[in-house]
Design a protein around this motif. Structure first.
Motif, PDB file in Angstrom:
ATOM      1  N   TRP A 115       0.835  -1.201   0.000  1.00 47.43           N
ATOM      2  CA  TRP A 115       0.000   0.000   0.000  1.00 47.43           C
ATOM      3  C   TRP A 115       0.869   1.250   0.000  1.00 47.43           C
ATOM      4  O   TRP A 115       0.590   2.218  -0.710  1.00 47.43           O
ATOM      5  CB  TRP A 115      -0.912   0.004   1.226  1.00 47.43           C
ATOM      6  N   LEU A 116       1.934   1.249   0.818  1.00 47.92           N
ATOM      7  CA  LEU A 116       2.830   2.405   0.883  1.00 47.92           C
ATOM      8  C   LEU A 116       3.462   2.682  -0.474  1.00 47.92           C
ATOM      9  O   LEU A 116       3.566   3.839  -0.894  1.00 47.92           O
ATOM     10  CB  LEU A 116       3.911   2.155   1.933  1.00 47.92           C
ATOM     11  N   SER A 117       3.874   1.632  -1.168  1.00 49.49           N
ATOM     12  CA  SER A 117       4.474   1.795  -2.502  1.00 49.49           C
ATOM     13  C   SER A 117       3.485   2.431  -3.471  1.00 49.49           C
ATOM     14  O   SER A 117       3.834   3.362  -4.211  1.00 49.49           O
ATOM     15  CB  SER A 117       4.931   0.430  -3.041  1.00 49.49           C
ATOM     16  N   ARG A 118       2.248   1.934  -3.458  1.00 46.01           N
ATOM     17  CA  ARG A 118       1.228   2.511  -4.353  1.00 46.01           C
ATOM     18  C   ARG A 118       0.960   3.969  -4.005  1.00 46.01           C
ATOM     19  O   ARG A 118       0.832   4.819  -4.895  1.00 46.01           O
ATOM     20  CB  ARG A 118      -0.069   1.704  -4.262  1.00 46.01           C
ATOM     21  N   SER A 119       0.867   4.259  -2.718  1.00 45.42           N
ATOM     22  CA  SER A 119       0.514   5.611  -2.287  1.00 45.42           C
ATOM     23  C   SER A 119       1.574   6.642  -2.675  1.00 45.42           C
ATOM     24  O   SER A 119       1.249   7.741  -3.130  1.00 45.42           O
ATOM     25  CB  SER A 119       0.309   5.641  -0.769  1.00 45.42           C
ATOM     26  N   LEU A 120       2.847   6.287  -2.491  1.00 46.91           N
ATOM     27  CA  LEU A 120       3.911   7.267  -2.716  1.00 46.91           C
ATOM     28  C   LEU A 120       4.387   7.338  -4.160  1.00 46.91           C
ATOM     29  O   LEU A 120       4.934   8.358  -4.576  1.00 46.91           O
ATOM     30  CB  LEU A 120       5.094   6.949  -1.795  1.00 46.91           C
ATOM     31  N   PHE A 121       4.203   6.272  -4.920  1.00 50.00           N
ATOM     32  CA  PHE A 121       4.729   6.264  -6.288  1.00 50.00           C
ATOM     33  C   PHE A 121       3.657   6.269  -7.376  1.00 50.00           C
ATOM     34  O   PHE A 121       3.994   6.253  -8.559  1.00 50.00           O
ATOM     35  CB  PHE A 121       5.633   5.038  -6.496  1.00 50.00           C
ATOM     36  N   SER A 122       2.375   6.279  -6.987  1.00 47.33           N
ATOM     37  CA  SER A 122       1.307   6.166  -7.992  1.00 47.33           C
ATOM     38  C   SER A 122       1.317   7.323  -8.993  1.00 47.33           C
ATOM     39  O   SER A 122       0.925   7.149 -10.143  1.00 47.33           O
ATOM     40  CB  SER A 122      -0.062   6.085  -7.307  1.00 47.33           C
ATOM     41  N   GLU A 152      10.607   6.394   5.061  1.00 46.20           N
ATOM     42  CA  GLU A 152      11.611   7.455   4.974  1.00 46.20           C
ATOM     43  C   GLU A 152      12.451   7.315   3.711  1.00 46.20           C
ATOM     44  O   GLU A 152      12.763   8.309   3.036  1.00 46.20           O
ATOM     45  CB  GLU A 152      12.506   7.433   6.205  1.00 46.20           C
ATOM     46  N   SER A 153      12.796   6.075   3.367  1.00 50.17           N
ATOM     47  CA  SER A 153      13.585   5.831   2.154  1.00 50.17           C
ATOM     48  C   SER A 153      12.806   6.252   0.911  1.00 50.17           C
ATOM     49  O   SER A 153      13.354   6.905   0.016  1.00 50.17           O
ATOM     50  CB  SER A 153      13.952   4.343   2.060  1.00 50.17           C
ATOM     51  N   PHE A 154      11.540   5.871   0.852  1.00 49.82           N
ATOM     52  CA  PHE A 154      10.708   6.212  -0.310  1.00 49.82           C
ATOM     53  C   PHE A 154      10.531   7.727  -0.443  1.00 49.82           C
ATOM     54  O   PHE A 154      10.592   8.276  -1.549  1.00 49.82           O
ATOM     55  CB  PHE A 154       9.344   5.541  -0.187  1.00 49.82           C
ATOM     56  N   VAL A 155      10.301   8.395   0.680  1.00 48.64           N
ATOM     57  CA  VAL A 155      10.128   9.857   0.644  1.00 48.64           C
ATOM     58  C   VAL A 155      11.400  10.526   0.132  1.00 48.64           C
ATOM     59  O   VAL A 155      11.347  11.453  -0.693  1.00 48.64           O
ATOM     60  CB  VAL A 155       9.742  10.388   2.036  1.00 48.64           C
ATOM     61  N   ASN A 156      12.554  10.054   0.597  1.00 50.61           N
ATOM     62  CA  ASN A 156      13.821  10.608   0.117  1.00 50.61           C
ATOM     63  C   ASN A 156      13.999  10.383  -1.374  1.00 50.61           C
ATOM     64  O   ASN A 156      14.505  11.252  -2.093  1.00 50.61           O
ATOM     65  CB  ASN A 156      14.993   9.969   0.875  1.00 50.61           C
TER      66      ASN A 156
END
Length: 231
Positions: A115-122, A152-156
């Motif tokens: 879910w986090l991957s979809r939310s941040l990279f969609s 934190e890694s994805f946001v960066n």
């Protein structure tokens, strides 16, 4: 100095060293426990703010959106306000979930990371590859640790990396859990990794749980963040 006196002196020094080491170990354990309590308190505060967003602001925006939708049937010029209200409601809901991922408690670590991957990279032009072991199990504290490191890694990556591809790998072997976040972005000089607040936060979290966190990066060749922790 006689051999006997020298032997006694060495024995005293060794005893003092052992006592100092025991004190250091005890203090280190106390600091780790304190750090864990601070992180737990922080997560509890995030959960409280998340509920306030969802139950307070979210419900107000839901009521406003429904009211505008009803009025727009009579006044078409309100369509733009309806759209803005719906966008604001969606943003509040996503922020609430990011602050306190209830999906982590409801469905577990792997669904939460998906879910986090979809939310941040969609809405990003980034290819995401997930290699997640569905059989990974860990306690709640470790799940939170892994989730926050990934977040934190994805946001960066989104903010700074200019990456076109991201890989997230999660696996376990016996009592050890391993996480890797890899991107092909700009990278950076490893000598500067302690300067960023986000990277420092990840290091602090890892130390609190006696986990090993390594950050390897090369300018123009991307970054790999690896977390290894006992479950």
């Amino acid at each position: 100095m006689s051999d006997d006196k020298l032997a006694k002196l060495l024995a005293q020094i060794q005893q003092q060293q052992a006592q100092l080491q025991n004190r250091l170990d005890t203090e280190q354990q106390s600091l780790s426990q304190l750090a864990k309590r601070l992180w737990a308190q922080q997560e509890s505060e995030k959960a409280r703010l998340s509920r306030e967003l969802h139950d307070g602001v979210g419900q107000l925006l839901t009521g406003l959106t429904r009211r505008l939708q009803g009025l727009s049937k009579q006044y078409s010029e309100l369509d733009e306000l309806v759209e803005l209200s719906e966008l604001a409601l969606a943003d509040v809901r996503q922020l609430s979930r990011l602050m306190s991922p209830t999906i982590l408690d409801d469905l577990g670590l792997v669904p939460a990371l998906k879910w986090l991957s979809r939310s941040l990279f969609s809405h990003e032009d980034i290819e995401v590859e997930l290699q997640l072991d569905n059989d990974v199990t860990a306690n709640h504290e470790i799940n939170i640790l892994v989730y926050r490191i990934v977040q934190e890694s994805f946001v960066n990556i989104v903010k700074h990396a200019n990456a076109t591809k991201v890989m997230l790998l999660l696996s376990s072997h016996h009592q050890t859990l391993r996480l890797d976040v890899v991107d092909n972005g700009d990278g950076f000089d490893n000598n500067c990794i302690t300067q960023g607040i986000g990277l420092n936060s990840m290091q602090d979290r890892a130390r609190a749980f006696d986990a090993e966190l390594t950050i390897k990066s090369t300018p123009n060749k991307g970054t790999r963040i690896t977390l290894t922790v006992c479950k």
